[in-house]
Write an enzyme that holds these catalytic residues in place. Structure first.
Site, PDB file in Angstrom:
ATOM      1  N   CYS A 109       0.826  -1.217   0.000  1.00  0.00           N
ATOM      2  CA  CYS A 109       0.000   0.000   0.000  1.00  0.00           C
ATOM      3  C   CYS A 109       0.860   1.267   0.000  1.00  0.00           C
ATOM      4  CB  CYS A 109      -1.010  -0.028   1.153  1.00  0.00           C
ATOM      5  SG  CYS A 109      -2.338   1.157   0.872  1.00  0.00           S
ATOM      6  N   HIS A 212      -3.783  -5.064   0.229  1.00  0.00           N
ATOM      7  CA  HIS A 212      -3.360  -5.477   1.577  1.00  0.00           C
ATOM      8  C   HIS A 212      -3.443  -6.998   1.719  1.00  0.00           C
ATOM      9  CE1 HIS A 212      -2.790  -1.652   3.725  1.00  0.00           C
ATOM     10  NE2 HIS A 212      -3.677  -1.172   2.876  1.00  0.00           N
ATOM     11  N   GLU A 214      -1.892  -8.898   3.656  1.00  0.00           N
ATOM     12  CA  GLU A 214      -1.851  -9.342   5.069  1.00  0.00           C
ATOM     13  C   GLU A 214      -3.259  -9.520   5.630  1.00  0.00           C
ATOM     14  OE1 GLU A 214      -1.389  -6.327   4.072  1.00  0.00           O
ATOM     15  OE2 GLU A 214      -2.313  -4.920   5.477  1.00  0.00           O
TER      16      GLU A 214
END
Ligand code: MN
Length: 243
Positions: A109, A212, A214
């Site tokens: 990001c 993202h 994660e």
């Protein structure tokens, strides 16, 4: 010992009595689940940050504030949001060091944006007002859910790692890469043409993604593959260094 993965952090003020380092727990959970030791890196003087990086076998440049446009030679657009000159300065120095050592680097990001700036590229300061026809890149649904598609170059390392050429990703950004840094290759774009993934194919593991992974990690095999390969490469490098 497992590889140590440094994760840069943001500043957050929660209350009058509580302010400081912030990192979404999805980052360190994904590293833990992938077999690494997550080490959250606070904002320090750039010289100390370079020393801190010596502790890390791989580094994640994480999400957060907008990158200050002065670092790519522009004046602030009226829709520019919160910036942190100190974080920018520290991370730009850190990115250059990590790349010069060919240490695994995963930029997420804000990370892909500051990576591009550190290597000489520029950004759109605000997609909605500077990029006609932009999709909704600031999704209104929960963070882990995918919202738009990304086409991945078939001959990229990213495609090799995830084994897919079209994926769906989440999207929590209003800035994006404009002019791509000379050493980076664009390897993924959303249907509106916005850059969503870059890499430097000449490096062991240097990948930036605008989404993202994660937060998609618990359910998305592509996000899992990306983190697992990143941690595996970090472990490999650690072993090389200790021989
Ligand atoms: Mn997006």
């Amino acid at each position: 010992m497992k590889p140590v993965i440094g994760i840069t952090s943001s500043y957050a003020k929660i209350s009058e009595f509580s302010e400081g380092v912030y990192i979404h727990h999805d980052y360190h959970r994904a590293i833990e689940a992938s077999g690494g030791i997550p080490l959250i890196l606070p904002l320090v003087h750039p010289d100390l940050f370079l020393e801190t990086l010596d502790l890390c076998d791989g580094v994640i440049f994480s999400g957060g504030e907008d990158v200050a446009p002065q670092f790519y030679g522009e004046e602030p657009h009226q829709n520019l949001e919160m910036v942190s000159f100190d974080r920018d300065r520290m991370e730009i120095a850190g990115i250059q060091k990590v790349i010069s050592q060919d240490k695994p680097l995963l930029a997420i990001c804000r990370g892909i944006q500051v990576l591009n700036v550190a290597l000489g590229g520029t950004l759109f300061q605000d997609l909605p007002s500077q990029y006609p026809g932009a999709l909704q890149h600031r999704q209104k649904i929960p963070r882990p859910l995918a919202t738009h598609s990304v086409k991945v170059n078939g001959d990229s390392k990213l495609a090799y790692i995830i084994g897919q050429r079209e994926i769906r990703v989440n999207s929590l950004h209003h800035q994006a890469i404009n002019q791509v840094a000379p050493s980076l290759t664009v390897v993924g774009r959303s249907p509106d043409g916005v850059v969503e993934a870059v890499e430097d194919p000449s490096k062991g593991f240097l990948i930036g993604v605008q989404w993202h992974p994660e937060s998609m990690f618990p359910w998305d095999p592509n996000a899992k593959a990306l983190f697992q390969e990143f941690v595996r490469r970090s472990a490999e490098r650690k072993n090389l260094m200790t021989i």
